[in-house]
Design a protein around this motif. Structure first.
Motif, PDB file in Angstrom:
ATOM      1  N   UNK A 119      -8.049   7.112  -4.899  1.00 57.56           N
ATOM      2  CA  UNK A 119      -7.173   8.106  -4.281  1.00 57.56           C
ATOM      3  C   UNK A 119      -5.791   7.534  -4.029  1.00 57.56           C
ATOM      4  N   UNK A 120      -5.701   6.277  -3.651  1.00 52.99           N
ATOM      5  CA  UNK A 120      -4.431   5.560  -3.546  1.00 52.99           C
ATOM      6  C   UNK A 120      -4.729   4.099  -3.296  1.00 52.99           C
ATOM      7  N   UNK A 121      -3.810   3.252  -3.724  1.00 55.49           N
ATOM      8  CA  UNK A 121      -3.983   1.814  -3.514  1.00 55.49           C
ATOM      9  C   UNK A 121      -2.993   1.270  -2.486  1.00 55.49           C
ATOM     10  N   UNK A 122      -2.444   2.142  -1.646  1.00 56.13           N
ATOM     11  CA  UNK A 122      -1.570   1.663  -0.576  1.00 56.13           C
ATOM     12  C   UNK A 122      -2.377   0.843   0.431  1.00 56.13           C
ATOM     13  N   UNK A 123      -1.747  -0.128   1.100  1.00 57.19           N
ATOM     14  CA  UNK A 123      -2.451  -0.947   2.093  1.00 57.19           C
ATOM     15  C   UNK A 123      -3.133  -0.098   3.168  1.00 57.19           C
ATOM     16  N   UNK A 124      -4.232  -0.612   3.696  1.00 62.10           N
ATOM     17  CA  UNK A 124      -5.065   0.151   4.622  1.00 62.10           C
ATOM     18  C   UNK A 124      -4.347   0.523   5.911  1.00 62.10           C
ATOM     19  N   UNK A 125      -3.344  -0.260   6.298  1.00 57.78           N
ATOM     20  CA  UNK A 125      -2.679   0.002   7.578  1.00 57.78           C
ATOM     21  C   UNK A 125      -1.571   1.044   7.474  1.00 57.78           C
ATOM     22  N   UNK A 126      -1.354   1.601   6.306  1.00 60.14           N
ATOM     23  CA  UNK A 126      -0.282   2.572   6.124  1.00 60.14           C
ATOM     24  C   UNK A 126      -0.800   4.014   6.163  1.00 60.14           C
ATOM     25  N   UNK A 127       0.003   4.877   6.756  1.00 63.58           N
ATOM     26  CA  UNK A 127      -0.256   6.312   6.748  1.00 63.58           C
ATOM     27  C   UNK A 127       0.422   6.929   5.528  1.00 63.58           C
ATOM     28  N   UNK A 128      -0.254   7.841   4.872  1.00 60.28           N
ATOM     29  CA  UNK A 128       0.350   8.579   3.761  1.00 60.28           C
ATOM     30  C   UNK A 128       0.601  10.002   4.234  1.00 60.28           C
ATOM     31  N   UNK A 129       1.878  10.389   4.238  1.00 57.64           N
ATOM     32  CA  UNK A 129       2.271  11.698   4.758  1.00 57.64           C
ATOM     33  C   UNK A 129       1.687  12.813   3.885  1.00 57.64           C
ATOM     34  N   UNK A 130       1.470  13.963   4.505  1.00 59.28           N
ATOM     35  CA  UNK A 130       0.884  15.082   3.774  1.00 59.28           C
ATOM     36  C   UNK A 130       1.812  15.583   2.670  1.00 59.28           C
ATOM     37  N   UNK A 131       1.212  15.991   1.564  1.00 57.77           N
ATOM     38  CA  UNK A 131       1.952  16.467   0.402  1.00 57.77           C
ATOM     39  C   UNK A 131       1.003  17.227  -0.513  1.00 57.77           C
ATOM     40  N   UNK A 132       1.555  18.006  -1.407  1.00 61.37           N
ATOM     41  CA  UNK A 132       0.778  18.625  -2.480  1.00 61.37           C
ATOM     42  C   UNK A 132       1.012  17.818  -3.751  1.00 61.37           C
ATOM     43  N   UNK A 133      -0.046  17.505  -4.444  1.00 58.95           N
ATOM     44  CA  UNK A 133       0.028  16.580  -5.572  1.00 58.95           C
ATOM     45  C   UNK A 133       1.033  17.042  -6.621  1.00 58.95           C
ATOM     46  N   UNK A 134       1.977  16.122  -6.967  1.00 58.09           N
ATOM     47  CA  UNK A 134       2.953  16.340  -8.034  1.00 58.09           C
ATOM     48  C   UNK A 134       3.842  17.565  -7.816  1.00 58.09           C
ATOM     49  N   UNK A 135       4.051  17.945  -6.549  1.00 59.38           N
ATOM     50  CA  UNK A 135       4.919  19.102  -6.311  1.00 59.38           C
ATOM     51  C   UNK A 135       6.379  18.795  -6.621  1.00 59.38           C
ATOM     52  N   UNK A 136       6.695  17.522  -6.861  1.00 63.12           N
ATOM     53  CA  UNK A 136       8.045  17.124  -7.285  1.00 63.12           C
ATOM     54  C   UNK A 136       8.231  17.271  -8.792  1.00 63.12           C
ATOM     55  N   UNK A 137       7.170  17.519  -9.511  1.00 63.76           N
ATOM     56  CA  UNK A 137       7.197  17.486 -10.973  1.00 63.76           C
ATOM     57  C   UNK A 137       7.342  18.891 -11.557  1.00 63.76           C
ATOM     58  N   UNK A 138       7.525  18.943 -12.865  1.00 64.41           N
ATOM     59  CA  UNK A 138       7.616  20.227 -13.563  1.00 64.41           C
ATOM     60  C   UNK A 138       6.243  20.847 -13.768  1.00 64.41           C
ATOM     61  N   UNK A 139       5.213  20.004 -13.798  1.00 63.79           N
ATOM     62  CA  UNK A 139       3.837  20.486 -13.909  1.00 63.79           C
ATOM     63  C   UNK A 139       2.995  19.798 -12.854  1.00 63.79           C
ATOM     64  N   UNK A 140       1.943  20.454 -12.445  1.00 65.08           N
ATOM     65  CA  UNK A 140       1.058  19.890 -11.422  1.00 65.08           C
ATOM     66  C   UNK A 140      -0.343  20.460 -11.581  1.00 65.08           C
ATOM     67  N   UNK A 141      -1.333  19.816 -10.973  1.00 61.88           N
ATOM     68  CA  UNK A 141      -2.696  20.363 -11.023  1.00 61.88           C
ATOM     69  C   UNK A 141      -2.858  21.472  -9.998  1.00 61.88           C
ATOM     70  N   UNK A 142      -3.532  22.532 -10.368  1.00 61.84           N
ATOM     71  CA  UNK A 142      -3.857  23.581  -9.411  1.00 61.84           C
ATOM     72  C   UNK A 142      -5.022  23.176  -8.524  1.00 61.84           C
ATOM     73  N   UNK A 143      -5.848  22.268  -9.012  1.00 63.08           N
ATOM     74  CA  UNK A 143      -6.997  21.812  -8.236  1.00 63.08           C
ATOM     75  C   UNK A 143      -6.981  20.285  -8.118  1.00 63.08           C
ATOM     76  N   UNK A 144      -7.347  19.792  -6.941  1.00 64.31           N
ATOM     77  CA  UNK A 144      -7.509  18.357  -6.734  1.00 64.31           C
ATOM     78  C   UNK A 144      -8.798  18.142  -5.946  1.00 64.31           C
ATOM     79  N   UNK A 145      -9.535  17.118  -6.318  1.00 63.97           N
ATOM     80  CA  UNK A 145     -10.860  16.864  -5.775  1.00 63.97           C
ATOM     81  C   UNK A 145     -10.944  15.430  -5.252  1.00 63.97           C
TER      82      UNK A 145
END
Length: 349
Positions: A119-145
């Motif tokens: 899901x991510x390889x960021x260090x365990x002590x870091x918070x990952x802010x909420x986001x929708x996957x690839x919403x910065x891109x021209x294409x994105x997945x409609x579903x994420x699991x």
């Protein structure tokens, strides 16, 4: 009148017949309730009896899943005794078809198998802010699991939020300004911090990067030392292709330098000029986003955030346009893997 003796069907017989396409959506076999009281997101689906195979049940209940996903934005499948990553992958294929490759990346992820990633390889002590996957891109997945193989000893939750409610709660003047101007994402690669462009675009060939950028509305600029800067202007509010609802769908706050944890932000600003930061955001005309605006949006995210603890074997299915996700810090070993499906293009909005 004598009542005929109908053959009795045992639970074991029901289980044995599930491979023959028996519909197991009966209320006595599957419980369908909100996970949290007074919260629509996520909807909880769990078997009341043992031995219900998730993949088989899913194949016979596609309409039920699709309808509830659009209504709630996310579904948590719990206690289905999902055995391994391969079964998780099969579940995604059953409900959403072929899995997508993770390209035009923003997070460090490791490939597990097929198109299943950490899901991510960021260090365990870091918070990952909420986001929708690839919403910065021209294409994105409609579903994420997400599939929880091993929950953390403490923390490590995947917080979620309803993007329809985010849009409704953010001040209309802020929304209108973003709708008018859009958001600009500026990213720099090859400066020794963040992902290299070779990882982001999954190629070592600059010509392939340039082709990808041209096809996806991304301005690019090569800098000395094989370094790359990109700019792209995207939507902030989008219309869901199936429900027609307006959703808050962007990385405007997620990519902004002010959202980074204070020690990371301080280190980066000491090392880089603002235009050379690994990523940052502006209004679509290049003007800075006001601190008050960013603070208000972050506050709305916080108010709408829903957090629940993972259990081993959980699968969380999200409509990527109806629900945002993140990650809480954690202690101990944690293994949550992710898969994406149903590619959608901004051109189709």
């Amino acid at each position: 009148m004598k009542i005929p003796d109908y053959p009795k069907i045992s639970l074991n017989q029901i289980r044995s017949k599930r491979r023959q396409g028996v519909n197991l959506s009966n209320a006595e076999l599957i419980k369908v309730i909100p996970l949290l009281r007074e919260k629509s997101l996520p909807l909880l689906l769990q078997p009341i009896v043992e031995g219900i195979n998730l993949v088989t049940w899913t194949a016979s209940n596609q309409e039920l899943i699709a309808k509830n996903l659009l209504k709630h934005g996310g579904i948590l499948f719990r206690n289905f005794q999902v055995r391994d990553v391969a079964e998780f992958e099969k579940f995604i294929q059953t409900v959403s078809g072929n899995l997508l490759e993770y390209r035009d990346r923003s997070s460090p992820r490791s490939l597990i198998q097929g198109n299943i990633y950490t899901s991510t390889d960021y260090p365990a002590n870091q918070t990952i802010f909420l986001h929708s996957e690839n919403s910065y891109a021209a294409t994105w997945p409609l579903k994420i699991f997400f599939y929880c193989v091993t929950p953390a000893q403490h923390g490590g939750e995947t917080p979620i939020a309803d993007t329809r409610k985010l849009y409704q709660r953010i001040d209309s003047k802020i929304c209108d300004r973003f709708i008018e101007k859009g958001v600009m994402y500026v990213r720099n690669f090859g400066d020794g911090f963040g992902l290299p462009w070779q990882t982001v675009f999954q190629t070592t060939n600059p010509a392939e990067v340039e082709t990808f950028c041209r096809h996806n509305g991304i301005e690019f600029e090569w800098k000395e030392g094989n370094r790359l800067r990109t700019r792209q202007i995207r939507q902030v509010v989008a219309t869901h292709p199936q429900t027609g609802e307006q959703v808050w769908f962007n990385h405007a706050v997620f990519f902004h330098v002010s959202t980074l944890e204070p020690n990371i932000r301080k280190s980066l600003l000491a090392e880089f000029q603002e235009e050379d930061l690994p990523h940052n955001t502006y209004y679509g005309d290049g003007s800075p986003i006001e601190k008050t605006v960013l603070d208000e949006i972050r506050a709305v995210y916080q108010q709408e955030t829903i957090i629940f603890p993972w259990q081993a074997g959980d699968i969380l299915m999200l409509d990527n346009m109806l629900a945002a996700h993140g990650r809480m810090p954690f202690v101990g070993h944690r293994k949550v893997v992710v898969g994406m499906a149903e590619q959608f293009s901004s051109k189709d909005i």
